[in-house]
Motif scaffolding. Sequence first.
Motif, PDB file in Angstrom:
ATOM      1  N   THR A  29       2.924  -3.161  -2.492  1.00  0.00           N
ATOM      2  CA  THR A  29       2.245  -1.975  -3.014  1.00  0.00           C
ATOM      3  C   THR A  29       2.540  -1.872  -4.503  1.00  0.00           C
ATOM      4  N   GLU A  31       3.952   0.596  -5.820  1.00  0.00           N
ATOM      5  CA  GLU A  31       5.313   1.130  -5.865  1.00  0.00           C
ATOM      6  C   GLU A  31       6.335  -0.006  -5.760  1.00  0.00           C
ATOM      7  N   SER A  37       2.118   5.964 -12.221  1.00  0.00           N
ATOM      8  CA  SER A  37       0.746   6.451 -12.366  1.00  0.00           C
ATOM      9  C   SER A  37       0.119   6.037 -13.697  1.00  0.00           C
ATOM     10  N   ALA A  61      -6.485  12.891  -8.958  1.00  0.00           N
ATOM     11  CA  ALA A  61      -6.493  13.039  -7.496  1.00  0.00           C
ATOM     12  C   ALA A  61      -6.617  11.663  -6.850  1.00  0.00           C
ATOM     13  N   PRO A  62      -5.605  10.810  -6.998  1.00  0.00           N
ATOM     14  CA  PRO A  62      -5.704   9.437  -6.482  1.00  0.00           C
ATOM     15  C   PRO A  62      -5.946   9.359  -4.977  1.00  0.00           C
ATOM     16  N   SER A  63      -5.457  10.332  -4.224  1.00  0.00           N
ATOM     17  CA  SER A  63      -5.655  10.287  -2.773  1.00  0.00           C
ATOM     18  C   SER A  63      -7.101  10.575  -2.380  1.00  0.00           C
ATOM     19  N   GLU A  64      -7.860  11.172  -3.272  1.00  0.00           N
ATOM     20  CA  GLU A  64      -9.268  11.466  -3.007  1.00  0.00           C
ATOM     21  C   GLU A  64     -10.194  10.380  -3.533  1.00  0.00           C
ATOM     22  N   SER A  65      -9.627   9.350  -4.099  1.00  0.00           N
ATOM     23  CA  SER A  65     -10.413   8.277  -4.698  1.00  0.00           C
ATOM     24  C   SER A  65     -11.053   7.395  -3.639  1.00  0.00           C
ATOM     25  N   ASP A  68      -9.309   2.000  -2.957  1.00  0.00           N
ATOM     26  CA  ASP A  68      -8.102   1.863  -2.139  1.00  0.00           C
ATOM     27  C   ASP A  68      -7.000   1.162  -2.935  1.00  0.00           C
ATOM     28  N   SER A  70      -3.753   1.122  -1.688  1.00  0.00           N
ATOM     29  CA  SER A  70      -2.639   1.120  -0.742  1.00  0.00           C
ATOM     30  C   SER A  70      -1.816  -0.166  -0.769  1.00  0.00           C
TER      31      SER A  70
END
Length: 88
Positions: A29, A31, A37, A61-65, A68, A70
């Motif tokens: 990932t 991370e 960020s 809002a990366p989670s709403e992008s 992907d 991940s």
Amino acid sequence: MAEHVRDKVIHILAEQAVLEPGDVSLDQTLEDLGIDSLGLVESIFAIEEEFDISIPFNANAPSESEFDISSIAAIVGAVEGLIAAQRS
């Protein structure tokens, strides 16, 4: 073409993480690579420039992008999809 995209994306991410491309694997990932960020945003700009694509990513809002992030494999797949969509 897929290998070319994979290699270029890995190179960009490795450069951002100050790693050798050989130290980056598809199951990692951002991370895992130590990319924060700001590094993600810089990586996205570099990928957009490299492949002449527009990535649908909202840094606020990366989670709403729709893009992907991940895993490295997911990023490569998403870039391949954007390139394919641009060609059709």
